[in-house]
Design a protein around this motif. Sequence first.
Motif, short mmCIF file in Angstrom:
data_model
loop_
_atom_site.label_atom_id
_atom_site.label_comp_id
_atom_site.label_asym_id
_atom_site.label_seq_id
_atom_site.Cartn_x
_atom_site.Cartn_y
_atom_site.Cartn_z
N ALA A 1 -9.60 12.54 39.68
CA ALA A 1 -10.21 13.88 39.74
C ALA A 1 -9.38 14.88 38.95
CB ALA A 1 -10.34 14.32 41.19
N LEU A 2 -8.04 14.80 39.09
CA LEU A 2 -7.15 15.72 38.37
C LEU A 2 -7.27 15.50 36.86
CD1 LEU A 2 -3.96 15.68 40.63
CD2 LEU A 2 -5.47 17.62 40.19
N GLU A 3 -7.37 14.23 36.47
CA GLU A 3 -7.50 13.90 35.05
C GLU A 3 -8.79 14.51 34.48
OE1 GLU A 3 -7.47 9.72 33.16
OE2 GLU A 3 -5.66 9.91 34.40
N ARG A 4 -9.88 14.36 35.25
CA ARG A 4 -11.17 14.91 34.79
C ARG A 4 -11.10 16.43 34.66
NH1 ARG A 4 -13.34 10.99 38.14
NH2 ARG A 4 -13.64 12.47 39.84
N MET A 5 -10.41 17.08 35.64
CA MET A 5 -10.27 18.54 35.57
C MET A 5 -9.52 18.94 34.32
SD MET A 5 -9.47 19.49 39.53
CE MET A 5 -8.85 21.11 39.18
N GLY A 6 -8.45 18.15 34.00
CA GLY A 6 -7.67 18.43 32.80
C GLY A 6 -8.52 18.28 31.55
N ASP A 7 -9.35 17.22 31.51
CA ASP A 7 -10.21 16.98 30.34
C ASP A 7 -11.22 18.12 30.20
OD1 ASP A 7 -8.88 14.68 29.93
OD2 ASP A 7 -10.43 13.37 30.81
N ASP A 8 -11.77 18.58 31.35
CA ASP A 8 -12.75 19.67 31.32
C ASP A 8 -12.14 20.95 30.74
OD1 ASP A 8 -14.56 17.98 32.38
OD2 ASP A 8 -14.49 18.81 34.42
N LYS A 9 -10.87 21.23 31.13
CA LYS A 9 -10.21 22.46 30.66
C LYS A 9 -9.97 22.39 29.17
CE LYS A 9 -7.96 24.55 34.56
NZ LYS A 9 -6.71 24.93 35.19
N LYS A 10 -9.58 21.17 28.69
CA LYS A 10 -9.31 21.01 27.26
C LYS A 10 -10.57 21.24 26.44
CE LYS A 10 -5.65 17.64 27.60
NZ LYS A 10 -5.41 16.22 27.56
N SER A 11 -11.71 20.78 26.97
CA SER A 11 -12.95 20.89 26.19
C SER A 11 -13.55 22.30 26.24
CB SER A 11 -13.96 19.85 26.71
OG SER A 11 -14.28 20.15 28.05
N GLN A 12 -12.96 23.21 27.08
CA GLN A 12 -13.53 24.57 27.13
C GLN A 12 -12.96 25.46 26.02
OE1 GLN A 12 -12.73 25.86 31.14
NE2 GLN A 12 -14.40 24.64 31.96
#
Length: 131
Positions: free
Chosen positions: A120-131
């Motif tokens: 879940a933390l990894e996905r959150m990190g990926d989401d932030k990078k793509s914003q």
Amino acid sequence: MMGALQHAPELAANVTLKAPVVDSSLCSMCGDCANACPTHAIDVDKEGTVSVQNPYCVGCGACVVVCPDGALSMEAFDASELVIPDKDAEELARQKAKAKAEAQKYLATGKDQLNKVGDALERMGDDKKSQ
Ligand code: SF4
Ligand code: SF4
């Protein structure tokens, strides 16, 4: 011997013990064997049946020597026969095994949950990078 095996039952596999065995077809029921036995491990009952209590036999062979009919011979027996089951120790071992199995189950569940949190933390990190 019994005391040693009680403390370390696994030693039974390395120990060779012998006790007399009767050939009843040769036995004349004289009782000499029972009279000669220093530990009363061998007995002849009223019906003439010879019986041996292996835990009390010290393997001296005196009964075999005195038997006038050659009806007795020393034969090996399983030394684990001398181990008296320790109910308390068996129960303790059973409880330890159960506690260990439960601890492993909780450990596996904990690892699974940690992996999910990590994902879940990894996905959150990926989401932030793509914003
Ligand atoms: S071998 Fe010795 S101790 Fe064992 S039954 Fe015979 S006389 Fe007794
Ligand atoms: S001494 Fe031999 S013959 Fe006599 S009772 Fe014992 S086994 Fe039988």
